[in-house]
Design a protein around this motif. Structure first.
Motif, PDB file in Angstrom:
ATOM      1  N   ALA A  72       0.830  -1.210   0.000  1.00  0.00           N
ATOM      2  CA  ALA A  72       0.000   0.000   0.000  1.00  0.00           C
ATOM      3  C   ALA A  72       0.862   1.257   0.000  1.00  0.00           C
ATOM      4  CB  ALA A  72      -0.929  -0.004   1.206  1.00  0.00           C
ATOM      5  N   MET A  73       1.976   1.228   0.694  1.00  0.00           N
ATOM      6  CA  MET A  73       2.862   2.384   0.729  1.00  0.00           C
ATOM      7  C   MET A  73       3.681   2.502  -0.545  1.00  0.00           C
ATOM      8  SD  MET A  73       3.274   4.794   2.699  1.00  0.00           S
ATOM      9  CE  MET A  73       4.291   6.235   2.592  1.00  0.00           C
ATOM     10  N   SER A  74       3.846   1.423  -1.261  1.00  0.00           N
ATOM     11  CA  SER A  74       4.645   1.490  -2.478  1.00  0.00           C
ATOM     12  C   SER A  74       3.894   2.172  -3.627  1.00  0.00           C
ATOM     13  CB  SER A  74       5.073   0.079  -2.905  1.00  0.00           C
ATOM     14  OG  SER A  74       3.953  -0.665  -3.337  1.00  0.00           O
ATOM     15  N   ILE A  75       2.580   2.206  -3.568  1.00  0.00           N
ATOM     16  CA  ILE A  75       1.794   2.833  -4.648  1.00  0.00           C
ATOM     17  C   ILE A  75       2.137   4.321  -4.796  1.00  0.00           C
ATOM     18  CG2 ILE A  75      -0.545   3.396  -5.429  1.00  0.00           C
ATOM     19  CD1 ILE A  75      -1.416   0.729  -4.128  1.00  0.00           C
ATOM     20  N   PRO A  76       2.077   5.122  -3.701  1.00  0.00           N
ATOM     21  CA  PRO A  76       2.470   6.530  -3.900  1.00  0.00           C
ATOM     22  C   PRO A  76       3.943   6.688  -4.236  1.00  0.00           C
ATOM     23  CG  PRO A  76       1.742   6.152  -1.629  1.00  0.00           C
ATOM     24  CD  PRO A  76       1.546   4.896  -2.380  1.00  0.00           C
ATOM     25  N   PHE A  77       4.800   5.775  -3.773  1.00  0.00           N
ATOM     26  CA  PHE A  77       6.211   5.849  -4.121  1.00  0.00           C
ATOM     27  C   PHE A  77       6.411   5.657  -5.617  1.00  0.00           C
ATOM     28  CE2 PHE A  77       8.756   4.971   0.018  1.00  0.00           C
ATOM     29  CZ  PHE A  77       8.082   6.009   0.632  1.00  0.00           C
ATOM     30  N   VAL A  78       5.668   4.735  -6.206  1.00  0.00           N
ATOM     31  CA  VAL A  78       5.775   4.513  -7.656  1.00  0.00           C
ATOM     32  C   VAL A  78       5.302   5.754  -8.407  1.00  0.00           C
ATOM     33  CG1 VAL A  78       4.828   3.195  -9.591  1.00  0.00           C
ATOM     34  CG2 VAL A  78       5.614   2.005  -7.555  1.00  0.00           C
TER      35      VAL A  78
END
Length: 115
Positions: A72-78
């Motif tokens: 879930a946290m990787s989505i905004p990072f991408v």
């Protein structure tokens, strides 16, 4: 006992009406804004004087319904990584690398928790 909340509500309404009548009757020749001042004083006394019940603290064991999944946290990072890759490539690549690590971590955590 069922009448107690209604009795308390009626008493508070009567006191509030009496307070409003007292403030509305206030007149002083040199102070035209006395009503507003009295209203502010009454409100501040009520806000300071009423003790609200404190909420019960939630312990860490009660609040954890689902474990943290880094996907879930990787989505905004991408998303940020793609945008910043074109504006400032080193930061964009770092965010994309962090997102890749979080995705792998999330997949491993998901597989490990299913066992």
């Amino acid at each position: 006992m069922d009448d107690r909340p209604r009795i308390l509500e009626d008493r508070v309404e009567d006191l509030a009406r009496a307070l409003a009548d007292t403030i509305n009757e206030a007149e002083e020749a040199g102070r035209p804004g006395i009503r507003g001042e009295l209203r502010d004083v009454a409100i501040s006394i009520l806000q300071d004087g009423v003790a609200l019940p404190e909420p019960e603290p939630i312990s860490a064991t009660e609040s954890t319904g689902e474990p943290f999944n880094p996907i879930a946290m990787s989505i905004p990072f991408v998303l940020l990584g793609v945008v910043l890759f074109f504006l400032f490539p080193p930061v964009g690549m770092a965010l994309l690398a962090a997102a890749a690590v979080m995705i792998v971590w999330g997949l491993l955590a998901s597989l490990w928790s299913q066992r």
